[in-house]
Design a protein around this motif. Structure first.
Motif, mmCIF file in Angstrom:
data_model
loop_
_atom_site.group_PDB
_atom_site.id
_atom_site.type_symbol
_atom_site.label_atom_id
_atom_site.label_comp_id
_atom_site.label_asym_id
_atom_site.label_seq_id
_atom_site.Cartn_x
_atom_site.Cartn_y
_atom_site.Cartn_z
ATOM 1 N N ALA A 89 -97.028 6.853 -47.566
ATOM 2 C CA ALA A 89 -98.314 5.668 -48.005
ATOM 3 C C ALA A 89 -98.543 3.702 -46.975
ATOM 4 C CB ALA A 89 -97.572 5.428 -49.194
ATOM 5 N N VAL A 90 -99.502 5.294 -45.661
ATOM 6 C CA VAL A 90 -99.744 3.706 -44.583
ATOM 7 C C VAL A 90 -100.943 3.648 -45.117
ATOM 8 C CG1 VAL A 90 -100.074 3.297 -42.134
ATOM 9 C CG2 VAL A 90 -98.546 4.644 -42.871
ATOM 10 N N ASP A 91 -101.374 2.500 -45.653
ATOM 11 C CA ASP A 91 -102.700 1.563 -45.904
ATOM 12 C C ASP A 91 -103.384 0.352 -45.722
ATOM 13 O OD1 ASP A 91 -100.544 0.179 -46.832
ATOM 14 O OD2 ASP A 91 -101.127 -0.155 -49.002
ATOM 15 N N THR A 92 -102.356 0.239 -44.793
ATOM 16 C CA THR A 92 -103.070 -1.036 -43.469
ATOM 17 C C THR A 92 -102.704 -0.404 -41.666
ATOM 18 O OG1 THR A 92 -100.634 -2.784 -42.954
ATOM 19 C CG2 THR A 92 -102.563 -2.891 -45.409
ATOM 20 N N LEU A 93 -103.538 -0.997 -41.158
ATOM 21 C CA LEU A 93 -103.510 -1.216 -39.772
ATOM 22 C C LEU A 93 -102.280 -1.517 -39.199
ATOM 23 C CD1 LEU A 93 -104.108 -0.444 -36.790
ATOM 24 C CD2 LEU A 93 -106.082 -2.099 -37.059
ATOM 25 N N LYS A 94 -102.373 -3.174 -39.926
ATOM 26 C CA LYS A 94 -100.751 -3.595 -39.345
ATOM 27 C C LYS A 94 -99.899 -2.762 -39.571
ATOM 28 C CE LYS A 94 -98.084 -7.385 -41.063
ATOM 29 N NZ LYS A 94 -98.368 -8.777 -42.466
ATOM 30 N N LEU A 95 -99.517 -2.098 -40.650
ATOM 31 C CA LEU A 95 -98.455 -0.911 -40.596
ATOM 32 C C LEU A 95 -98.041 -0.356 -40.034
ATOM 33 C CD1 LEU A 95 -95.916 -0.332 -43.248
ATOM 34 C CD2 LEU A 95 -97.661 0.480 -44.583
ATOM 35 N N LEU A 113 -98.477 9.233 -42.965
ATOM 36 C CA LEU A 113 -99.961 9.472 -43.645
ATOM 37 C C LEU A 113 -100.907 8.637 -44.238
ATOM 38 C CD1 LEU A 113 -97.957 12.332 -46.225
ATOM 39 C CD2 LEU A 113 -98.971 12.706 -43.840
ATOM 40 N N LEU A 114 -102.100 8.477 -44.015
ATOM 41 C CA LEU A 114 -102.891 7.614 -44.786
ATOM 42 C C LEU A 114 -102.846 7.645 -45.693
ATOM 43 C CD1 LEU A 114 -105.202 7.474 -41.198
ATOM 44 C CD2 LEU A 114 -102.729 6.310 -41.789
ATOM 45 N N GLN A 115 -103.105 6.283 -46.639
ATOM 46 C CA GLN A 115 -103.066 6.345 -47.626
ATOM 47 C C GLN A 115 -104.514 6.021 -48.417
ATOM 48 O OE1 GLN A 115 -100.398 4.147 -50.660
ATOM 49 N NE2 GLN A 115 -101.564 5.373 -52.577
ATOM 50 N N VAL A 116 -105.044 6.968 -49.293
ATOM 51 C CA VAL A 116 -106.593 6.552 -49.715
ATOM 52 C C VAL A 116 -106.539 6.286 -51.253
ATOM 53 C CG1 VAL A 116 -109.050 7.778 -49.767
ATOM 54 C CG2 VAL A 116 -107.533 8.093 -47.931
ATOM 55 N N HIS A 117 -107.780 5.474 -51.777
ATOM 56 C CA HIS A 117 -107.028 5.317 -53.151
ATOM 57 C C HIS A 117 -108.234 6.465 -53.482
ATOM 58 C CE1 HIS A 117 -108.460 3.466 -56.948
ATOM 59 N NE2 HIS A 117 -107.830 2.064 -56.619
ATOM 60 N N ILE A 118 -108.360 6.707 -54.415
ATOM 61 C CA ILE A 118 -109.247 7.776 -55.114
ATOM 62 C C ILE A 118 -108.546 7.939 -56.874
ATOM 63 C CG2 ILE A 118 -109.031 9.472 -53.442
ATOM 64 C CD1 ILE A 118 -106.461 10.875 -55.136
ATOM 65 N N ALA A 119 -107.929 6.925 -57.415
ATOM 66 C CA ALA A 119 -107.730 7.332 -58.712
ATOM 67 C C ALA A 119 -108.838 5.630 -59.555
ATOM 68 C CB ALA A 119 -106.658 6.360 -59.231
ATOM 69 N N ALA A 120 -109.274 6.335 -60.564
ATOM 70 C CA ALA A 120 -109.959 4.621 -61.330
ATOM 71 C C ALA A 120 -109.238 3.843 -61.451
ATOM 72 C CB ALA A 120 -110.079 5.485 -62.863
ATOM 73 N N GLU A 121 -107.302 3.624 -61.082
ATOM 74 C CA GLU A 121 -107.092 2.540 -61.608
ATOM 75 C C GLU A 121 -107.264 1.289 -60.401
ATOM 76 O OE1 GLU A 121 -103.913 5.632 -63.827
ATOM 77 O OE2 GLU A 121 -105.165 5.457 -61.567
ATOM 78 N N THR A 123 -105.133 -0.483 -59.921
ATOM 79 C CA THR A 123 -103.543 -1.195 -59.175
ATOM 80 C C THR A 123 -103.202 -0.516 -58.409
ATOM 81 O OG1 THR A 123 -103.198 0.069 -61.313
ATOM 82 C CG2 THR A 123 -102.708 -2.206 -62.277
ATOM 83 N N LYS A 124 -103.410 1.046 -58.313
ATOM 84 C CA LYS A 124 -103.049 1.789 -57.305
ATOM 85 C C LYS A 124 -103.761 1.736 -56.088
ATOM 86 C CE LYS A 124 -101.723 6.110 -59.277
ATOM 87 N NZ LYS A 124 -102.743 6.277 -60.802
ATOM 88 N N PHE A 125 -102.248 1.656 -55.046
ATOM 89 C CA PHE A 125 -102.879 1.665 -54.185
ATOM 90 C C PHE A 125 -103.613 2.193 -53.393
ATOM 91 C CE2 PHE A 125 -98.946 -1.051 -54.973
ATOM 92 C CZ PHE A 125 -98.835 -1.777 -54.605
ATOM 93 N N GLY A 126 -103.936 1.921 -52.071
ATOM 94 C CA GLY A 126 -104.184 2.719 -50.784
ATOM 95 C C GLY A 126 -105.966 2.428 -50.140
ATOM 96 N N MET A 127 -106.503 2.986 -49.446
ATOM 97 C CA MET A 127 -107.782 1.732 -48.890
ATOM 98 C C MET A 127 -108.797 2.832 -48.746
ATOM 99 S SD MET A 127 -106.713 2.574 -43.999
ATOM 100 C CE MET A 127 -105.016 4.036 -44.723
ATOM 101 N N ASP A 128 -110.282 2.493 -49.200
ATOM 102 C CA ASP A 128 -111.147 2.769 -49.433
ATOM 103 C C ASP A 128 -111.940 3.664 -48.160
ATOM 104 O OD1 ASP A 128 -113.093 0.883 -47.686
ATOM 105 O OD2 ASP A 128 -112.724 -0.295 -49.345
ATOM 106 N N ARG A 129 -113.257 4.111 -48.395
ATOM 107 C CA ARG A 129 -113.476 5.056 -46.740
ATOM 108 C C ARG A 129 -113.974 3.838 -45.617
ATOM 109 N NH1 ARG A 129 -116.054 10.847 -48.526
ATOM 110 N NH2 ARG A 129 -115.203 10.849 -50.353
ATOM 111 N N GLN A 130 -114.568 3.090 -45.904
ATOM 112 C CA GLN A 130 -114.505 1.783 -45.295
ATOM 113 C C GLN A 130 -113.401 1.599 -44.619
ATOM 114 O OE1 GLN A 130 -116.964 -1.473 -46.477
ATOM 115 N NE2 GLN A 130 -117.123 -2.416 -43.975
#
Length: 229
Positions: A89-95, A113-121, A123-130
């Motif tokens: 769940a790597v979701d930032t450059l800093k991490l 693994l790069l975590q991408v936010h795909i859920a409707a919630e 509250t779930k973590f992850g990066m957007d496409r940008q």
């Protein structure tokens, strides 16, 4: 013990045609339960809490491949850097930078693994496409900074819903994004091959949508005990 060895065998047989691997999610479960699955041949286990992971790793066989699958704070990386195999769940450059820094201290390379936010919630973590694009562009331009991490793929969590059409669409979109990232940034890197999607309730859909790695807990270990967590 509420473990289900029969379910373990059934899941493995379902994964086989897809060449997908099982991460047995053992968070909040005792060492004895993990040992039972180890004796049944399972070698990949996933944990969500750093302290719990460190404690279990010290008590269990050295050939276990430990995956950290929870949300990770940068200041906790150092505790598992000596042994963790993959961080999902790597979701930032800093991490990502911190993982490489801590891995270097132990002359190791850690899969990420790069975590991408795909859920409707929300509250779930992850990066957007940008955010994903920005991280990858920085990574590509500053390779020496990341010599002790290997970006091995991507990870996502679908919406917690019974709507299978929605779940399938979310997984499908992530698989398409995975393909785009692969061709743009990792075309010559065979190690970028993991798509970590699918849990106990939706892993069969995930397999059909390109999963190479499913994260299954409750189906194998029974319901979780969060007392004290």
């Amino acid at each position: 013990m509420a473990i289900n060895i029969t379910a373990h065998k059934a899941v493995l047989s379902q994964l086989a045609p897809y060449n997908a691997r099982l991460v047995a999610v053992s968070k909040t479960k005792p060492v004895e339960d993990i040992k039972a699955f180890y004796e049944a041949g399972q070698r990949i286990f996933g944990e969500n809490y750093v302290q719990e992971l460190v404690e279990k790793q010290a008590q269990l066989p050295a050939d276990i491949e430990w995956h950290f699958i929870g949300h990770l704070q940068s200041n906790k990386v150092k505790y598992m850097a000596p042994f963790v195999h993959t961080i999902h769940a790597v979701d930032t450059l800093k991490l990502l930078q911190e993982i490489s820094k801590q891995a270097a201290k132990h002359q190791r390379t850690i899969n990420c693994l790069l975590q991408v936010h795909i859920a409707a919630e929300e509250t779930k973590f992850g990066m957007d496409r940008q955010e994903l694009q920005q991280l990858l562009e920085y990574w590509a331009a500053n390779a020496p900074q990341f010599s002790h991490v290997r970006i091995a793929g991507m990870m996502g969590m679908a919406t917690n819903t019974t709507n299978e059409t929605q779940i399938r669409e979310e997984f499908h979109q992530l698989h398409q994004l995975f393909g785009s990232v692969k061709s743009t940034f990792f075309n010559n890197h065979d190690y970028f091959r993991e798509l970590s999607i699918g849990m106990s309730a939706d892993y069969t859909i995930a397999l059909e949508e390109g999963s190479t790695m499913v994260r299954i807990g409750s189906l194998l270990f029974g319901e979780r005990n969060y007392n004290g967590k």
